[in-house]
Design an enzyme around this catalytic site. Sequence first.
Site, PDB file in Angstrom:
ATOM      1  N   SER A 175       5.547 -11.073   2.430  1.00 47.69           N
ATOM      2  CA  SER A 175       6.922 -10.893   1.977  1.00 47.69           C
ATOM      3  C   SER A 175       7.899 -11.348   3.042  1.00 47.69           C
ATOM      4  O   SER A 175       7.630 -11.225   4.248  1.00 47.69           O
ATOM      5  CB  SER A 175       7.174  -9.415   1.654  1.00 47.69           C
TER       6      SER A 175
ATOM      7  N   TYR B 255       5.243  -0.732   1.384  1.00 47.81           N
ATOM      8  CA  TYR B 255       5.006  -2.113   0.979  1.00 47.81           C
ATOM      9  C   TYR B 255       5.201  -3.040   2.178  1.00 47.81           C
ATOM     10  O   TYR B 255       4.350  -3.893   2.465  1.00 47.81           O
ATOM     11  CB  TYR B 255       5.968  -2.494  -0.147  1.00 47.81           C
TER      12      TYR B 255
END
Length: 273
Positions: free
Chosen positions: A137, A150
């Site tokens: 990410s 996350y």
Amino acid sequence: MTTGKVWFITGASRGLGRAFTEAALEAGDRVVAAARHVEPLAELAERHPGRLVPLPLDVSDRAAVHEAVERAVAAFGHLDVVVNNAGGLLYGMVEEATEEQVRAHLDVNFFGALWVSQAVIPHLRKRGAGRILQVTSMGTSGGMASVGFYGAGKAALDSLSEALAMELEPIGVKVTIVQMGGYDTGLFTAGTTATAPLPAYEPLRAKLAEMWGDDAGPAASTAAPVILELASLPEPPRRLIVGGASYDMVQQMDRARTELYQAWEHLSRQAPG
């Protein structure tokens, strides 16, 4: 004679994984598409007979991963591009998460990618060629409230993949950390596990909801051409941010972090290490 690449893609039944699978097939390549639920891939397999193998797989199961990789190699003879895309979102504040939720989250987002990497490396090493694309990410350079787990899992995969790239480059296998921006993948719906919210964090939740808004981002398919080009580069980068808006955001975060370090340089230099 069969030409084109052979892909092994996890999380292939929806979102980015589905988009990458479709793009590879349209390019004439062959794909082993691994996912917990492969039913959504049935129609795609019918449209591309002999070039798509849907493979049921829970990446958190290390033994199942190794078995799946052996089946993938048996199906097409070898692997060229491995895409570690499977993942989910644990949404909630750090205090709110249970041990079971945290471990289950990291079992998929971090350990799942590790197990796949370990399983495919012997095959790639034997050929002295291949690509591993680690989908992480653009937000791994800093934590964000409510999605900290996350970010933590993806940041751990970032660091591990840097080491993996150093280990595999001398034998001809390339590793790229693919830092995805925000795309409409269903991550915040079908892919989300939520904590039990504590009232103390409601003001912050409201502030985050206002900041993020309702825009789900561009379609996952818009990122697929970048992945196909990346997989074809003779000398790919170790890291790539996917998304123009995300690239700009990362640059802003990097500048802010540099300014913070500089502001406290005097304190850092008081220690000799």
